[in-house]
Design an enzyme around this catalytic site. Structure first.
Site, PDB file in Angstrom:
ATOM      1  N   LYS A  46       0.943  -1.195   0.099  1.00 14.33           N
ATOM      2  CA  LYS A  46       0.114   0.057   0.120  1.00 14.33           C
ATOM      3  C   LYS A  46       0.807   1.412   0.029  1.00 14.33           C
ATOM      4  O   LYS A  46       0.576   2.346   0.661  1.00 14.33           O
ATOM      5  CB  LYS A  46      -1.004   0.146   1.107  1.00 14.33           C
ATOM      6  CG  LYS A  46      -1.754  -1.174   1.398  1.00 14.33           C
ATOM      7  CD  LYS A  46      -2.660  -1.485   0.033  1.00 14.33           C
ATOM      8  CE  LYS A  46      -3.506  -0.701  -0.273  1.00 14.33           C
ATOM      9  NZ  LYS A  46      -4.277  -1.078  -1.834  1.00 14.33           N
ATOM     10  N   ARG A  50       2.449  -0.844  -7.079  1.00 10.57           N
ATOM     11  CA  ARG A  50       1.877  -1.202  -8.490  1.00 10.57           C
ATOM     12  C   ARG A  50       2.171   0.130  -9.363  1.00 10.57           C
ATOM     13  O   ARG A  50       2.213  -0.124 -10.603  1.00 10.57           O
ATOM     14  CB  ARG A  50       0.236  -1.593  -8.249  1.00 10.57           C
ATOM     15  CG  ARG A  50      -0.471  -1.439  -9.713  1.00 10.57           C
ATOM     16  CD  ARG A  50       0.203  -2.700 -10.455  1.00 10.57           C
ATOM     17  NE  ARG A  50       0.166  -3.844 -10.062  1.00 10.57           N
ATOM     18  CZ  ARG A  50       0.698  -5.084 -10.509  1.00 10.57           C
ATOM     19  NH1 ARG A  50       1.259  -4.934 -11.695  1.00 10.57           N
ATOM     20  NH2 ARG A  50       0.892  -6.246 -10.137  1.00 10.57           N
ATOM     21  N   GLY A 253      -6.994   3.538  -4.934  1.00 10.42           N
ATOM     22  CA  GLY A 253      -7.675   4.610  -4.756  1.00 10.42           C
ATOM     23  C   GLY A 253      -8.989   4.941  -4.004  1.00 10.42           C
ATOM     24  O   GLY A 253     -10.075   5.471  -4.427  1.00 10.42           O
ATOM     25  N   HIS A 256     -11.147   5.899   2.070  1.00  3.86           N
ATOM     26  CA  HIS A 256     -10.848   5.210   3.470  1.00  3.86           C
ATOM     27  C   HIS A 256     -12.001   5.642   4.316  1.00  3.86           C
ATOM     28  O   HIS A 256     -12.576   6.535   4.230  1.00  3.86           O
ATOM     29  CB  HIS A 256      -9.672   6.105   3.891  1.00  3.86           C
ATOM     30  CG  HIS A 256      -8.356   5.675   3.276  1.00  3.86           C
ATOM     31  ND1 HIS A 256      -7.028   6.159   3.625  1.00  3.86           N
ATOM     32  CD2 HIS A 256      -8.125   5.057   2.219  1.00  3.86           C
ATOM     33  CE1 HIS A 256      -6.056   5.696   2.785  1.00  3.86           C
ATOM     34  NE2 HIS A 256      -6.978   4.701   1.597  1.00  3.86           N
TER      35      HIS A 256
END
EC number: 2.8.2.-
Length: 295
Positions: A46, A50, A253, A256
């Site tokens: 995280k 990527r 994305g 949260h």
């Protein structure tokens, strides 16, 4: 293969010839050869690994595996021949790469990578550990909606404010602790620390550092990126063709969950000494504290 053979060296493997086209390798073009990676993106989960992998794969001198091989943490007993066979074919002068973010927190990984090739270049994408922990939790929550709240998992004792550092979402962000393990095997000069925050605000600037570190020409530049307002981060476009830009999937994305500000405050306090230690160890200030005082 006998698990004992997994310590076969690169040199021995090249003498026995490449492992052929087992494991679906026959679909790759018939030129070049499979080589063990010379550079690895080793973490962190995280953090933006990527995004970094997708951007560096736009470079013509880089060939990388799209999936995470997890060789040095989960598949080590399969041996180096298996690992080499997972890699794409490369031509002379091209760099073979892979990324598996869990390597950074795996105790055995530095020793195992060092025994494969002690000159392997390592890239770590780091991000404010508080945001990283929340992002980690958000990912787990999307797969297991029944898990307890972030606040419950973050504390051993909420009343006393004791953070539970054994919870992986929190433990991964204690970067200084994990880095100590790597520095027993690799010099700092072989490790590049990429800012996950700057990878979003200035992707071309961070990619310039990555290309310099890998000894590549700076080919991935501003013109490879455009900012996607909906997602809130840059997307990659290949300037030489008119195909649609490659944006990271819907798993990136994510919004949260709202976290109690007191919990965030306590987490910041918890991480601060570790962050300061990490800045001292790497000689880089990632300004995570400054970022918080701005809010």
């Amino acid at each position: 293969r006998d698990p004992q053979e997994s310590s076969t060296t690169d040199e021995e493997l090249s003498r026995t010839g490449s492992p052929g086209s087992r494991g679906g390798g026959s679909t790759t073009p018939d030129y070049g050869e499979k080589r063990l990676p010379q550079a690895l993106i080793i973490g962190v989960k995280k953090g933006g690994t990527r995004a970094l992998l997708e951007a560096i794969r736009a470079h013509p001198d880089v060939r990388a595996v799209g999936t995470e091989p997890h060789f040095f943490d989960r598949n080590y007993e399969k041996g180096l021949e298996w690992y080499r066979n997972v890699m794409p074919k490369t031509l002379d002068g091209q760099i073979t790469m892979e990324k598996t973010p869990s390597y950074f927190v795996t105790n055995e990984a530095p020793r195992r990578i060092h025994s494969m090739a002690k000159d392997t270049k390592l890239i770590v994408v780091v991000r404010n550990p508080v945001t990283r922990a929340i992002s980690d939790y958000t990912q787990t929550l999307s797969k297991k909606p029944e898990i307890p709240t972030f606040e419950v998992l973050a504390f051993k004792n909420r009343t006393l404010g004791l953070i539970d550092a054994s919870w992986s979402a929190i433990r991964i962000g204690i970067y200084a602790l994990h880095l100590e393990n790597w520095l027993q095997y690799f010099p700092l000069s072989q490790i590049l620390f990429v800012s996950g925050e700057r990878l979003i605000t200035d992707p071309a600037g961070e990619m310039a550092k990555v290309q310099d570190f890998l000894g590549l020409k700076r080919i991935v530049t501003e013109k490879h990126f455009y900012f996607n307002k909906t997602k809130g981060f840059p997307c990659l476009k290949k300037p030489e063709d008119s195909s649609a830009p490659r944006c990271l999937g819907k798993s990136k994305g994510r919004t949260h969950p709202k976290i109690d500000p007191d919990v965030i405050h306590r987490l910041r306090k918890f991480y601060k000494p570790f962050n300061v230690m990490f800045y001292q160890m790497t000689g880089q200030d990632f300004q995570w504290e400054q970022e918080e005082s701005d809010k």
